[in-house]
Write a protein that holds these residues in place. Sequence first.
Motif, PDB file in Angstrom:
ATOM      1  N   UNK A  30      40.307  58.474  42.165  1.00 38.14           N
ATOM      2  CA  UNK A  30      39.729  57.549  43.134  1.00 38.14           C
ATOM      3  C   UNK A  30      39.701  56.136  42.565  1.00 38.14           C
ATOM      4  N   UNK A  31      39.396  55.992  41.272  1.00 32.57           N
ATOM      5  CA  UNK A  31      39.388  54.664  40.648  1.00 32.57           C
ATOM      6  C   UNK A  31      40.799  54.085  40.623  1.00 32.57           C
ATOM      7  N   UNK A  32      41.798  54.917  40.318  1.00 35.43           N
ATOM      8  CA  UNK A  32      43.188  54.453  40.330  1.00 35.43           C
ATOM      9  C   UNK A  32      43.585  53.957  41.714  1.00 35.43           C
ATOM     10  N   UNK A  33      43.149  54.693  42.740  1.00 31.41           N
ATOM     11  CA  UNK A  33      43.462  54.304  44.113  1.00 31.41           C
ATOM     12  C   UNK A  33      42.855  52.931  44.425  1.00 31.41           C
ATOM     13  N   UNK A  34      41.602  52.722  44.008  1.00 29.04           N
ATOM     14  CA  UNK A  34      40.954  51.422  44.236  1.00 29.04           C
ATOM     15  C   UNK A  34      41.681  50.317  43.480  1.00 29.04           C
ATOM     16  N   UNK A  35      42.095  50.596  42.258  1.00 24.05           N
ATOM     17  CA  UNK A  35      42.810  49.591  41.460  1.00 24.05           C
ATOM     18  C   UNK A  35      44.118  49.194  42.142  1.00 24.05           C
ATOM     19  N   UNK A  36      44.868  50.177  42.621  1.00 26.95           N
ATOM     20  CA  UNK A  36      46.141  49.872  43.278  1.00 26.95           C
ATOM     21  C   UNK A  36      45.917  49.091  44.567  1.00 26.95           C
ATOM     22  N   UNK A  37      44.876  49.445  45.314  1.00 26.42           N
ATOM     23  CA  UNK A  37      44.559  48.712  46.543  1.00 26.42           C
ATOM     24  C   UNK A  37      44.242  47.258  46.221  1.00 26.42           C
ATOM     25  N   UNK A  38      43.440  47.034  45.196  1.00 29.36           N
ATOM     26  CA  UNK A  38      43.077  45.666  44.807  1.00 29.36           C
ATOM     27  C   UNK A  38      44.308  44.878  44.385  1.00 29.36           C
ATOM     28  N   UNK A  39      45.208  45.499  43.638  1.00 27.68           N
ATOM     29  CA  UNK A  39      46.438  44.818  43.218  1.00 27.68           C
ATOM     30  C   UNK A  39      47.307  44.470  44.421  1.00 27.68           C
ATOM     31  N   UNK A  40      47.395  45.402  45.369  1.00 30.29           N
ATOM     32  CA  UNK A  40      48.219  45.175  46.557  1.00 30.29           C
ATOM     33  C   UNK A  40      47.668  44.000  47.367  1.00 30.29           C
ATOM     34  N   UNK A  41      46.364  43.971  47.591  1.00 35.32           N
ATOM     35  CA  UNK A  41      45.771  42.887  48.368  1.00 35.32           C
ATOM     36  C   UNK A  41      45.879  41.555  47.650  1.00 35.32           C
TER      37      UNK A  41
END
Length: 55
Positions: A30-41
């Motif tokens: 779940x933390x990895x998913x949040x990190x990737x979302x933040x990078x994408x945005x």
Amino acid sequence: MDKLIITLLVVIGVLVLFLGIALEEIKALQQDKRDWKNRYYAAAQIKAKGGVGEK
């Protein structure tokens, strides 16, 4: 009868250990998913502002 109780306790212990490991892995994913979302945005915002690498 004693062997049955000991076997059950060992099996329950292994299941609890497995469940603990699984929960830690889920938290990490779940933390990895949040990190990737933040990078994408962040990348989308930079691109929208005409930032790095835009021609």
